[in-house]
Design a protein around this motif. Structure first.
Motif, PDB file in Angstrom:
ATOM      1  N   PRO A 106      -2.336 -79.772  94.488  1.00 41.42           N
ATOM      2  CA  PRO A 106      -1.700 -78.451  94.570  1.00 41.42           C
ATOM      3  C   PRO A 106      -0.877 -78.264  95.844  1.00 41.42           C
ATOM      4  N   LYS A 107      -1.331 -78.858  96.947  1.00 38.63           N
ATOM      5  CA  LYS A 107      -0.604 -78.719  98.215  1.00 38.63           C
ATOM      6  C   LYS A 107       0.781 -79.346  98.121  1.00 38.63           C
ATOM      7  N   VAL A 108       0.862 -80.498  97.460  1.00 41.40           N
ATOM      8  CA  VAL A 108       2.157 -81.163  97.292  1.00 41.40           C
ATOM      9  C   VAL A 108       3.076 -80.316  96.410  1.00 41.40           C
ATOM     10  N   LEU A 109       2.521 -79.791  95.323  1.00 41.31           N
ATOM     11  CA  LEU A 109       3.313 -78.971  94.412  1.00 41.31           C
ATOM     12  C   LEU A 109       3.841 -77.726  95.112  1.00 41.31           C
ATOM     13  N   LEU A 110       2.961 -77.043  95.855  1.00 43.48           N
ATOM     14  CA  LEU A 110       3.374 -75.829  96.559  1.00 43.48           C
ATOM     15  C   LEU A 110       4.383 -76.127  97.661  1.00 43.48           C
ATOM     16  N   GLY A 111       4.291 -77.335  98.257  1.00 45.30           N
ATOM     17  CA  GLY A 111       5.217 -77.702  99.322  1.00 45.30           C
ATOM     18  C   GLY A 111       6.646 -77.891  98.833  1.00 45.30           C
ATOM     19  N   HIS A 112       6.794 -78.146  97.551  1.00 50.27           N
ATOM     20  CA  HIS A 112       8.130 -78.363  96.998  1.00 50.27           C
ATOM     21  C   HIS A 112       8.586 -77.212  96.106  1.00 50.27           C
ATOM     22  N   ILE A 113       7.823 -76.129  96.065  1.00 50.21           N
ATOM     23  CA  ILE A 113       8.111 -75.063  95.102  1.00 50.21           C
ATOM     24  C   ILE A 113       9.451 -74.385  95.366  1.00 50.21           C
ATOM     25  N   ASN A 114       9.782 -74.166  96.636  1.00 51.65           N
ATOM     26  CA  ASN A 114      11.044 -73.487  96.951  1.00 51.65           C
ATOM     27  C   ASN A 114      12.252 -74.336  96.554  1.00 51.65           C
ATOM     28  N   ALA A 115      12.198 -75.630  96.891  1.00 56.16           N
ATOM     29  CA  ALA A 115      13.300 -76.518  96.515  1.00 56.16           C
ATOM     30  C   ALA A 115      13.403 -76.639  94.999  1.00 56.16           C
ATOM     31  N   ALA A 116      12.252 -76.687  94.315  1.00 53.15           N
ATOM     32  CA  ALA A 116      12.255 -76.807  92.858  1.00 53.15           C
ATOM     33  C   ALA A 116      12.874 -75.581  92.208  1.00 53.15           C
ATOM     34  N   LEU A 117      12.474 -74.389  92.660  1.00 55.81           N
ATOM     35  CA  LEU A 117      13.021 -73.158  92.086  1.00 55.81           C
ATOM     36  C   LEU A 117      14.505 -73.007  92.405  1.00 55.81           C
ATOM     37  N   GLY A 118      14.902 -73.426  93.607  1.00 63.22           N
ATOM     38  CA  GLY A 118      16.312 -73.341  93.983  1.00 63.22           C
ATOM     39  C   GLY A 118      17.188 -74.248  93.140  1.00 63.22           C
ATOM     40  N   SER A 119      16.769 -75.500  92.979  1.00 65.03           N
ATOM     41  CA  SER A 119      17.560 -76.425  92.164  1.00 65.03           C
ATOM     42  C   SER A 119      17.561 -75.999  90.700  1.00 65.03           C
ATOM     43  N   PHE A 120      16.437 -75.428  90.249  1.00 66.65           N
ATOM     44  CA  PHE A 120      16.375 -74.942  88.875  1.00 66.65           C
ATOM     45  C   PHE A 120      17.345 -73.790  88.662  1.00 66.65           C
ATOM     46  N   ALA A 121      17.412 -72.881  89.616  1.00 66.98           N
ATOM     47  CA  ALA A 121      18.327 -71.737  89.504  1.00 66.98           C
ATOM     48  C   ALA A 121      19.780 -72.202  89.453  1.00 66.98           C
ATOM     49  N   ILE A 122      20.131 -73.188  90.290  1.00 68.60           N
ATOM     50  CA  ILE A 122      21.500 -73.714  90.288  1.00 68.60           C
ATOM     51  C   ILE A 122      21.815 -74.386  88.954  1.00 68.60           C
ATOM     52  N   ALA A 123      20.855 -75.187  88.452  1.00 62.00           N
ATOM     53  CA  ALA A 123      21.058 -75.881  87.182  1.00 62.00           C
ATOM     54  C   ALA A 123      21.221 -74.892  86.026  1.00 62.00           C
ATOM     55  N   ILE A 124      20.410 -73.831  86.029  1.00 63.29           N
ATOM     56  CA  ILE A 124      20.506 -72.814  84.979  1.00 63.29           C
ATOM     57  C   ILE A 124      21.846 -72.091  85.046  1.00 63.29           C
ATOM     58  N   ALA A 125      22.314 -71.792  86.270  1.00 68.28           N
ATOM     59  CA  ALA A 125      23.598 -71.088  86.426  1.00 68.28           C
ATOM     60  C   ALA A 125      24.750 -71.939  85.881  1.00 68.28           C
ATOM     61  N   ILE A 126      24.745 -73.235  86.233  1.00 64.65           N
ATOM     62  CA  ILE A 126      25.812 -74.126  85.756  1.00 64.65           C
ATOM     63  C   ILE A 126      25.733 -74.280  84.236  1.00 64.65           C
ATOM     64  N   SER A 127      24.511 -74.485  83.724  1.00 67.79           N
ATOM     65  CA  SER A 127      24.337 -74.617  82.275  1.00 67.79           C
ATOM     66  C   SER A 127      24.773 -73.346  81.556  1.00 67.79           C
ATOM     67  N   GLY A 128      24.456 -72.182  82.148  1.00 63.43           N
ATOM     68  CA  GLY A 128      24.806 -70.910  81.536  1.00 63.43           C
ATOM     69  C   GLY A 128      26.306 -70.736  81.358  1.00 63.43           C
ATOM     70  N   VAL A 129      27.076 -71.209  82.334  1.00 66.61           N
ATOM     71  CA  VAL A 129      28.534 -71.105  82.240  1.00 66.61           C
ATOM     72  C   VAL A 129      29.045 -71.889  81.034  1.00 66.61           C
ATOM     73  N   PHE A 130      28.546 -73.123  80.885  1.00 60.07           N
ATOM     74  CA  PHE A 130      29.018 -73.967  79.786  1.00 60.07           C
ATOM     75  C   PHE A 130      28.459 -73.498  78.443  1.00 60.07           C
ATOM     76  N   VAL A 131      27.257 -72.961  78.427  1.00 63.07           N
ATOM     77  CA  VAL A 131      26.718 -72.390  77.188  1.00 63.07           C
ATOM     78  C   VAL A 131      27.601 -71.237  76.726  1.00 63.07           C
ATOM     79  N   ALA A 132      28.004 -70.378  77.655  1.00 57.18           N
ATOM     80  CA  ALA A 132      28.866 -69.247  77.309  1.00 57.18           C
ATOM     81  C   ALA A 132      30.212 -69.729  76.778  1.00 57.18           C
ATOM     82  N   LEU A 133      30.802 -70.746  77.417  1.00 52.71           N
ATOM     83  CA  LEU A 133      32.090 -71.276  76.969  1.00 52.71           C
ATOM     84  C   LEU A 133      31.995 -71.845  75.551  1.00 52.71           C
ATOM     85  N   ILE A 134      30.938 -72.633  75.303  1.00 44.30           N
ATOM     86  CA  ILE A 134      30.781 -73.249  73.980  1.00 44.30           C
ATOM     87  C   ILE A 134      30.502 -72.177  72.927  1.00 44.30           C
TER      88      ILE A 134
END
Length: 202
Positions: A106-134
């Motif tokens: 759990p300590k390892v998972l919690l240590g990377h939680i901020n980076a994981a959520l940040g990269s996930f948010a960026i990936a979702i934003a980019i995917s959302g743009v292309f989903v809307a276009l398609i």
């Protein structure tokens, strides 16, 4: 984090927005004969092993898909696996996905939680743009586009597509193209923008 959020949130979001069925539709599929099932298994293993030799992404999954597509498309095989086999396969895929968290403290998972959520948010934003276009420029079902462009692992997204009765070939082809592009582009990107080995050693 992508696996957990996407597999938990996507079905709920698609069902609540009405773009995917909240309940499984009744689908009647013929079951292939024992000989046809043997042919499917042999062909799937042969193609998967060939793809594995050439280091093709997700060789076991796409080997089975390619073999089944050819055999069914050519009319050499009619019908599919029994329903209980499909259920066992989905449980197996889910167990495989869950096994990735084995021995993770759990300590390892919690240590990377901020980076994981940040990269996930960026990936979702980019995917959302292309989903809307398609979605705005084509007649493809919105639910298909969402799962195809979702930034998740291929096995998780294909299992999700099967569960939500979304075309797995459409979803798999998009995720495969993403993996192939990343495989080809990553070395060049690292070469252009990455640090040299001397800098890393220092």
């Amino acid at each position: 984090m992508r696996v957990i959020i996407l597999t938990a949130a996507l079905p709920l979001i698609l069902a609540l927005t009405g773009v995917a069925p909240a309940a499984s539709p009744v689908i009647t599929l013929s079951v292939a004969s024992p000989l046809a099932l043997v042919e499917l298994v042999v062909a799937a293993l042969a193609v998967a092993l060939l793809l594995r030799l050439i280091k093709f992404p997700a060789s076991w999954m796409f080997g089975a898909m390619i073999a089944s597509s050819v055999l069914h498309g050519a009319g050499w095989v009619d019908g599919g696996v029994p329903p209980w086999v499909r259920s066992v396969a989905l449980v197996g895929i889910g167990a495989l996905i869950g096994s990735r968290f084995a021995r993770m403290r759990p300590k390892v998972l919690l240590g990377h939680i901020n980076a994981a959520l940040g990269s996930f948010a960026i990936a979702i934003a980019i995917s959302g743009v292309f989903v809307a276009l398609i979605a705005l420029t084509t007649q493809v079902r919105f639910s298909d586009v969402v799962v195809a462009f979702a930034p998740g692992a291929m096995d998780a997204m294909l299992a999700l597509a099967l569960t939500l009765h979304i075309d797995p070939i459409f979803v798999g082809a998009h995720h495969l193209s993403r993996f192939v592009f990343v495989t080809i582009a990553t070395p060049g990107i690292v070469h252009l923008f990455g640090r040299t080995q001397d800098d890393v050693d220092d």
